[in-house]
Design an enzyme around this catalytic site. Structure first.
Site, PDB file in Angstrom:
ATOM      1  N   HIS A 151     116.513  -7.649  -4.836  1.00  0.00           N
ATOM      2  CA  HIS A 151     116.923  -8.482  -5.406  1.00  0.00           C
ATOM      3  C   HIS A 151     118.868  -8.045  -6.448  1.00  0.00           C
ATOM      4  O   HIS A 151     118.935  -7.036  -7.122  1.00  0.00           O
ATOM      5  CB  HIS A 151     116.104  -9.029  -7.481  1.00  0.00           C
ATOM      6  CG  HIS A 151     116.510  -9.714  -7.909  1.00  0.00           C
ATOM      7  ND1 HIS A 151     117.033  -9.499  -9.195  1.00  0.00           N
ATOM      8  CD2 HIS A 151     115.933 -11.007  -7.821  1.00  0.00           C
ATOM      9  CE1 HIS A 151     116.583 -11.169  -9.500  1.00  0.00           C
ATOM     10  NE2 HIS A 151     116.155 -11.617  -8.581  1.00  0.00           N
ATOM     11  N   ASP A 209     110.318 -14.803  -4.522  1.00  0.00           N
ATOM     12  CA  ASP A 209     109.809 -15.650  -3.511  1.00  0.00           C
ATOM     13  C   ASP A 209     108.577 -14.733  -1.678  1.00  0.00           C
ATOM     14  O   ASP A 209     108.306 -15.541  -1.438  1.00  0.00           O
ATOM     15  CB  ASP A 209     110.964 -15.746  -2.938  1.00  0.00           C
ATOM     16  CG  ASP A 209     112.263 -16.847  -3.545  1.00  0.00           C
ATOM     17  OD1 ASP A 209     113.401 -16.624  -3.573  1.00  0.00           O
ATOM     18  OD2 ASP A 209     111.778 -18.156  -4.543  1.00  0.00           O
TER      19      ASP A 209
END
Ligand code: SDX
Length: 428
Positions: free
Chosen positions: A307, A364
């Site tokens: 991320h 996700d």
């Protein structure tokens, strides 16, 4: 702590103010940089170090894994609020009273009809069309049927545009699913809650009754809350920059949907399941995929990992991982790829390549396992992300317009040819 940053270039010193946010974040305000230095700008591919705006909507702390919407922690909101409450909070800045929430929901229901001619546009798509392309197109097509939602200079016009898209977008999303499934497009039932009604539009059988499953309704409601906003991510920055030209809300959202579609962004939830399925087909050989992810000559990435901001853990992933176990257990669903996902996570978190690069599961990584257990097809996963992110995009677009932000127009460093005379074709 100095109130200014000093930049020295060729013996010249320039001072720029340091601004501090309400969570003690510091930023160098370089609004005057180009003018003060006679044309010098900055270069920051991917804007990894560059703030595009000041915002009061969402706060992230990537080192501590903190995510708050308007000051409320994501953990509390996921536990105690529902999605429509959170949508109201993000857009208008405060949690609604019962009366405010009921009016908001009623106004949304009043705007949930979609012109029948939109179905003719939907008919033009092949069944194989990816739902993200369909809902991006139909969101833009809504402009033609709601022209008064383009120029929203008055608070009333802006509110109408907001409840219009919150009412119509779930319909478009459900219709995109039914188009692929070869099912008739229909409306839900205004007596149901926002998320329950969406599920009815998705799953009501043509000849059967729709029976709400509270486990699924609650799980989806929580997932949508977890996806609702995430400060200046790729798709939100897209919504803001498109809106900064004073393009309408629907046009800005259509652009944001397209940005979210990418596998490095919201498209990752579909890519995670496809990756886990491939590992399962490969006999569960996670080590092979870990090696591929670490091999610089291989474009493969461990989808659902890493991320831009979270360098410790994604708080949403922690919540979804727990919810995945609960939902599958409540639904009595056995899904072998959940165990593969957990095994992959364990291995990655013990592998120096991932640890050194601070790559942890993101939002996700586990969400698709829950969507799958709900019977949502993998091609619809990113559309579900868009349904959740809709209020965040709206809130960010509204804030950008209310703060009268300037049109977004980054600079560049030119590295092309220097001036050269035209060459006739006979001499090329
Ligand atoms: C979302 O921004 C947001 O807030 C997004 C989001 C939201 O709510 O809006 O949180 C939603 O988009 C989550 C991210 C979903 N995407 C994926 O899961 C795709 C896989 N992840 C990556 O592609 C990547 O981690 C990004 C895109 C998420 C972040 O990329 P960065 O910050 O630009 O980092 P990078 O590409 O510069 O990578 C740094 C290093 C590189 O290695 P080195 O060059 O240092 O040797 O880490 C490596 C990368 O190769 N790396 C990975 C990896 N992610 C980064 N290696 C293998 N697998 C990965 N997943």
């Amino acid at each position: 702590m100095s109130k200014n940053a000093t930049l020295e270039i060729n013996g010249e010193k320039y001072e720029f103010p340091i601004i501090e946010g309400t969570e003690k974040e510091l930023a160098i305000n370089i609004k005057a940089l180009r003018t003060a230095t006679g044309g010098i700008t900055t270069l920051d591919p991917g804007y990894k170090n560059t703030g595009s705006c000041e915002s009061a909507i969402t706060f992230l702390n990537g080192e501590e894994g903190i995510l708050r919407y308007r000051g409320y922690s994501i953990e509390e909101l996921a536990e105690k609020a529902d999605f429509l409450e959170v949508a109201y909070l993000l857009i208008f800045g405060e949690l609604p009273t019962t009366e405010e929430l009921n009016k908001f929901h009623n106004d949304i229901k009043d705007q949930s009809h979609v012109d029948e001619d939109i179905k003719k546009i939907l008919d033009g798509f092949p069944k194989s069309a990816h739902p993200m392309g369909v809902i991006s197109s139909l969101t833009s097509a809504l402009i033609a049927f709601n022209p008064s939602s383009v120029n929203v200079d008055s608070p009333e016009d802006m509110y109408l545009a907001i409840v219009r898209i919150l009412g119509k977008f779930p319909v478009l999303t459900a219709w995109a699913y039914r188009k692929r499934a070869g099912l008739a497009m229909d409306y839900g039932d205004d007596s149901l809650g926002y998320v329950d009604n969406f599920l009815k539009m998705m799953f009501k059988k043509p000849s059967g009754e729709y029976n709400s499953n509270p486990v699924i309704v609650n799980a989806l409601d929580k997932l949508l809350i977890l996806h609702a906003d995430h400060e200046q991510n790729c798709s939100t920055s897209t919504v803001r920059i498109v809106g900064s030209s004073h393009a309408g809300l629907f046009a800005s959202l259509s652009a944001g949907i397209s940005a979210l579609w990418g596998p490095l962004h919201g498209g990752a939830n579909q890519a995670v399941i496809e990756m886990l399925e491939a590992i399962k087909e490969d006999g569960g050989d996670t080590k092979k995929y870990m090696a591929k992810a670490k091999d610089k000559s291989d474009p493969f990435r461990l989808m659902g990992f890493g991320h831009r901001v979270y360098k410790n853990f994604d708080p949403r992933a922690k919540i979804i991982k727990v919810a995945a176990d609960e939902v599958l257990n409540d639904l009595g669903v056995e899904d072998p790829i959940l165990d593969i996902a957990k095994g992959l996570e364990k291995e990655a978190l013990e592998d120096p390549y991932f640890v050194d690069r601070k790559l942890y599961p993101n939002v996700d990584f586990y969400s698709g396992i829950i969507y799958r257990a709900m019977g949502i097809p993998v091609e619809m996963f990113t559309a579900m992300f868009a349904l959740g992110r809709l209020p965040g995009w709206i809130a960010q677009w509204r804030e950008m317009r209310l703060r009268k932000e300037p049109i977004g127009r980054p600079r560049q460093v030119y590295i092309g040819e220097n001036h050269r005379p035209f060459k006739d074709i006979d001499f090329r």
